[in-house]
Design a protein around this motif. Sequence first.
Motif, mmCIF file in Angstrom:
data_model
loop_
_atom_site.group_PDB
_atom_site.id
_atom_site.type_symbol
_atom_site.label_atom_id
_atom_site.label_comp_id
_atom_site.label_asym_id
_atom_site.label_seq_id
_atom_site.Cartn_x
_atom_site.Cartn_y
_atom_site.Cartn_z
ATOM 1 N N SER A 191 7.794 -2.551 0.936
ATOM 2 C CA SER A 191 6.412 -2.364 0.479
ATOM 3 C C SER A 191 5.432 -2.593 1.618
ATOM 4 C CB SER A 191 6.101 -3.308 -0.683
ATOM 5 O OG SER A 191 6.840 -2.950 -1.829
ATOM 6 N N HIS A 219 2.831 0.032 3.185
ATOM 7 C CA HIS A 219 1.411 -0.327 3.193
ATOM 8 C C HIS A 219 0.844 -0.093 4.594
ATOM 9 C CE1 HIS A 219 -1.682 -3.580 1.745
ATOM 10 N NE2 HIS A 219 -2.276 -2.488 2.179
ATOM 11 N N THR A 260 0.604 3.643 5.366
ATOM 12 C CA THR A 260 -0.497 4.263 4.641
ATOM 13 C C THR A 260 -1.826 3.979 5.331
ATOM 14 O OG1 THR A 260 0.730 4.067 2.570
ATOM 15 C CG2 THR A 260 -1.647 4.426 2.394
ATOM 16 N N TYR A 301 3.444 -5.568 -5.903
ATOM 17 C CA TYR A 301 3.149 -5.059 -4.557
ATOM 18 C C TYR A 301 3.723 -3.652 -4.375
ATOM 19 C CZ TYR A 301 2.327 -5.254 0.506
ATOM 20 O OH TYR A 301 1.902 -5.002 1.783
ATOM 21 N N THR A 334 1.410 -0.362 -3.519
ATOM 22 C CA THR A 334 1.590 0.534 -2.375
ATOM 23 C C THR A 334 1.785 1.982 -2.831
ATOM 24 O OG1 THR A 334 3.982 0.072 -2.219
ATOM 25 C CG2 THR A 334 2.493 -1.284 -0.870
#
Length: 170
Positions: A65, A69, A72, A122, A126
């Motif tokens: 995750s 993240h 991204t 989480y 994400t």
Amino acid sequence: PIESIVTLPVTLLFLDKFKNLTKEEQADLDKNIRNIIAQLYGRQTPSGGFTYWEGGTDVNNWVTSYVGHFFTLAREKGYEINQNVLNKWIKYQRIKAQNWRTTTNTTNRRYTYNQSDLEQAYCLYTLALIGSAELGAMNRLKESNNLSLQTKWRLAATYALIGKQKTANE
């Protein structure tokens, strides 16, 4: 090189918000971030998840995750992220989110459960952040008993991110 994923400097993506960077500093920062991205590619397993240690083979869901993240946010900041890497990561996260169930471990149950629900929150966050929200898994987590406060906040942020403000406020 990054020795463990814990040292992943997500904050480097926002360094320019805290310090006026010279052209040389910005160039060094960009180079470092591109190097981190390249190193992280090598930690992706065939399943799409990511390992904690370089050369590792076991997927760590929290790290998976976290890396997604980072990718991204890096992409939003203009860094090139391999679309195949992202697609494999999204597929892994979606399967993980859809298959998550409340932990029933009775030994040290509170710690185990709270880590499980927070890890799921989480993961869901994400997925929403990259535009691939899993609403069914979000609703299932919301209906779970004894969610940790951290999980409730992360899940609320996830609902808000996808425009479900009423649910987020609840």
